[in-house]
Design a protein around this motif. Structure first.
Motif, short mmCIF file in Angstrom:
data_model
loop_
_atom_site.label_atom_id
_atom_site.label_comp_id
_atom_site.label_asym_id
_atom_site.label_seq_id
_atom_site.Cartn_x
_atom_site.Cartn_y
_atom_site.Cartn_z
N CYS A 433 -4.49 1.03 4.38
CA CYS A 433 -4.15 -0.39 4.28
C CYS A 433 -3.13 -0.59 3.19
CB CYS A 433 -5.40 -1.21 3.97
SG CYS A 433 -5.02 -2.95 3.71
N ARG A 435 -2.69 -3.12 1.52
CA ARG A 435 -3.19 -4.03 0.49
C ARG A 435 -4.46 -3.54 -0.20
NH1 ARG A 435 -0.86 -8.87 1.26
NH2 ARG A 435 -2.58 -10.01 0.33
N CYS A 436 -5.11 -2.50 0.37
CA CYS A 436 -6.38 -2.04 -0.18
C CYS A 436 -6.37 -0.52 -0.31
CB CYS A 436 -7.55 -2.40 0.73
SG CYS A 436 -7.70 -4.16 1.07
N CYS A 454 -9.80 -6.47 3.94
CA CYS A 454 -8.96 -7.66 3.71
C CYS A 454 -8.52 -8.33 5.00
CB CYS A 454 -7.72 -7.28 2.90
SG CYS A 454 -6.50 -6.36 3.84
#
Ligand code: ADP
Ligand code: ZN
Ligand code: ZN
Length: 716
Positions: A433, A435-436, A454
């Motif tokens: 990911c 974002r993660c 997320c």
């Protein structure tokens, strides 16, 4: 001049003073609209006083004291104050979070009356109404026969009749709840009910330790009836939003005439505000809800019940990070009423209290129904009976036998999606990911990669972004993949998958549960959503896949959770008259957790875990809190924590502060996250330290780093 001290939803741990023409102490607990900078905010009056430390020229005037609801009661405000102090959050923020959304707005709430009564003029008017006024005549005739609930007349007709003075608003008519008890209680149930009933009117915390199917609900119903008979109300908290409609139905069937109110986040805003106000006016006998219902403004609670008290969903994971279970105990204590914590696998915190005698232990050691035996649990050794596409030969044979007998099977795999990782066969690239710090999960049906942390989604790439190889392999197994392989292996069977992807829309789960009960599915594939509470009479086999993953998790609470989850899912097998069987696939059949599980031995398992926790210095032998920081760069989060620790008030000898470390899921939704863990042998020492520390932290200039304290954290 009179001063209102107001709690506002702003990130500052203090109240704010406003001028007002006239107010009295009776206005404490009322909603008030005030200016705050350029904005208008709704707050709650927490004190009425004569003087303020703010110089008079800077003191602003409140816009309006609202009277759209009765002032919040003192005990409710005390609950909010305790929550604010214990969890180190501003009082205004706590109150705001505890109120239904409609009551957070800086405007009067206008819901209209709940019921109407006819007036003298209205009676006289019936005879004179022209015959074409059908709707008005019908409404008046209804009202002439007795109080009319507001929802049985259209709004336009009601407005018209009110304007003419023919009808007037009135409170909902009182009803007399009755209680129906179809079963004779088992002796264990009767003993539990008697112990709780004897405690009505005083505080007592009881742990109702009852295996699945032992009839805990029956105990709840009986003690709620006893509280109602005293003219008090019952508050019942459940972990799972999906379970509240069925529980509400069950309570309604057993308490004809009782006013039952459901409070969950799934209830639409207006309905929720209405329900909340009805509770406040004393018009609800029984309040059922999820964790937020712990703040229901019951005027005279007589009993508080927390079902599945070990469930992690009772802990709020953002904003005010309260534990509804712990607040339920506080609330019962403050109100001087008993609280019942029910579970087959209580949290070690609660169990420990029961062992030391702080809580009363009430046990239901056997299934309630005559002849309903516990399921036989069997461990299948994957080293000698290897899995083929996730399912080993003995489990496949057991499923086949159920198909032949016309019974249902459940394959439990607590991982949704098709596969948890997408891997490049050439260079070992994996899809992560953006974002993660987590892998993207392959969802084959929609040809998407999804982050389960997320919500980020993207199409499955055609080729590896690093080496261009087109041979990308979904690695591992989720429920979708299992569904496909099971359907291939049992081509004539009806297979149904139940996870949060297949039940996304409101009501879908209810519909699926109904079709399962109607026998439309033969093999169920599901995550923990299936494990909780639902009773499928024809389900006689539960197969557990891949439980071992939780054995090696770094979190010290993982074994406790795994045991609870496996107990719960195995409770789904054979609840009716057909005996159930549970097969657990594992590589570690000799593991003490599994050994205790097959003996249905929660107490033995808990004893061992408690000894381990005591040696390692973990809860419930110590109390914990953590300071978390989130920043765009990990270095900033760590630096923030280092500064916070360096500037912390002096540590009491009982409190230990650890070094800042990244969270297990270090990156979430593009924020880098780190924490400092605190442990203390004394809750009071920890609380004293946290109070001073949080005052300091709130006092510092807000920077680019977000922070919060989590008291009694469950996740790391
Ligand atoms: P638990 O919540 O402890 O898992 P339940 O309350 O769901 O158990 O009860 C299991 C089943 O036993 C239910 O179908 C319930 O109607 C039934 N039951 C409960 N108490 C009795 C009793 N005293 N006699 C007969 N059946 C009972
Ligand atoms: Zn590659
Ligand atoms: Zn993500």
């Amino acid at each position: 001049m009179t001063i209102l001290r107001v709690a506002l939803d702003v990130p500052l741990p203090r109240t704010f003073d406003y001028r007002v023409e006239r107010a009295t102490p009776a206005d404490v607990g009322r909603r008030v609209v005030v200016p705050f900078g350029p904005r208008k905010l709704a707050g709650i009056v927490v004190e009425v006083c004569e003087s303020s430390e703010v110089p008079p020229e800077r003191l602003r005037a409140a816009h309006a004291l609202l009277d759209d609801l009765a002032p919040l009661a003192r005990d409710w405000l005390a609950l909010a104050r305790f929550t604010a102090e214990y969890y180190q959050r501003p009082l205004g923020e706590v109150i705001h979070a505890a109120l239904p959304p409609r009551l957070r707005r800086p405007e009067p709430l206008r819901l209209g009356p709940t019921a109407y009564a006819i007036t003298q003029a209205g009676r006289a008017a019936i005879a004179t109404l022209p015959s074409r006024s059908l709707a008005r005549r019908a409404a008046l005739e209804l009202a002439a026969a007795g109080t009319v609930p507001a929802d049985s007349i259209t709004a336009a007709v009601a407005r018209d009749l009110l304007a003419r003075g023919w009808m007037e608003p009135c409170p909902a008519p009182p009803r007399t709840p009755a209680f129906i008890a179809p079963h004779a209680l088992t002796s264990a149930q009767a003993a539990a009910v008697e112990a709780i009933r004897a405690a009505l009117g005083t505080y007592r915390a009881c742990l109702l330790l009852g295996i699945t199917g032992s009839g805990k609900t029956e105990v709840y119903l009986h003690v709620a009836a006893a509280a109602l008979a005293r003219g008090q109300q019952a508050l019942v908290l459940v972990p799972e939003i999906n379970l509240t409609p069925r529980l509400a139905e069950e309570f309604a069937a057993r308490f004809p005439g009782a006013r039952i109110v459901t409070l969950t986040s799934a209830v639409p805003d207006t309905e929720r505000a209405r329900a909340w106000l009805a509770v406040q006016r004393g018009e609800a006998d029984i309040v059922l809800g999820t964790r937020l219902a712990v703040f229901a403004p019951l005027p005279a609670p007589g009993i508080v019940i927390v079902d599945e008290e070990h469930d992690a969903s009772f802990k709020q994971q953002d904003g005010v990070r309260y534990s509804a279970r712990d607040l339920a105990v506080f609330r019962a204590h403050a109100a001087g009423v008993p609280v019942v914590l029910g579970s087959a696998t209580p949290s070690l915190e609660t169990y420990q209290h029961a062992l030391t005698g702080r809580y009363t232990l009430l046990e239901l050691p056997r299934r309630a129904r005559e002849g309903a035996a516990l399921p036989a649990m069997r461990l299948v050794d994957l080293r000698t009976d290897p899995a083929d596409d996730g399912v080993c030969a003995s489990l496949a044979a057991a499923v086949r036998a159920r198909l032949e007998r016309g019974e249902q099977s459940l394959l439990f795999l607590n991982r949704r999606g098709y596969a948890p990782v997408l891997v490049c066969g050439a260079c070992a690239w994996t899809a992560g990911c953006p974002r993660c710090s987590a892998h993207l999960v392959v969802h084959l049906g929609e040809r998407a990669l999804r982050c389960h942390h997320c919500g980020h989604a993207q199409p499955v790439p055609r080729a590896c972004p690093t080496c261009g190889n087109v041979d990308l392999v979904p690695f591992g197994r989720g429920t979708q993949r299992l569904e496909a392989s099971v359907a291939a292996r049992f081509p004539d069977a009806r297979v149904m998958r139940i996870d949060s992807d297949s039940t996304r829309n409101r009501g879908t789960w209810e519909a699926m549960a109904a079709s399962i009960r109607a026998g439309e599915a033969q093999i169920l594939i599901g995550t923990q959503i299936l494990a909780k509470g639902h009773d499928f009479p024809n389900l006689t086999l539960v197969g557990v896949l891949n439980a071992d993953a939780a054995l090696v998790a770094p979190d010290y609470r993982a074994p406790e959770r795994l045991f609870a989850q496996l107990m719960q899912v195995s409770g789904r097998a054979g609840r009716a008259d057909a005996p159930g069987e549970v097969l657990i696939q594992t590589r570690y059949p000799e593991h003490p957790l599994y050994q205790a599980l097959v003996r249905h031995d929660f107490r033995g398992f808990a004893q061992r875990l408690l000894e381990e926790r005591e040696q390692a210095g973990f809860p419930p032998y110590v109390y914990e809190a953590s300071l978390r920081a989130e920043a765009r760069q990990m270095a900033d989060a760590i630096a923030f924590l280092q500064r916070a620790c360096a500037g912390a008030p002096p540590l009491d000898a009982a409190v230990t502060m650890f070094d800042p470390v990244p969270l297990t899921l270090a990156r979430h939704n593009a924020w880098e996250r780190a924490q400092v863990l605190l442990q203390a042998g004394s809750r009071r020492a920890l609380q004293t330290f946290l109070r001073e520390w949080s005052d300091m932290l709130y006092g510092a200039k807000p920077g680019a780093v977000r922070w919060h304290l989590d008291v009694d954290p469950l996740e790391f």
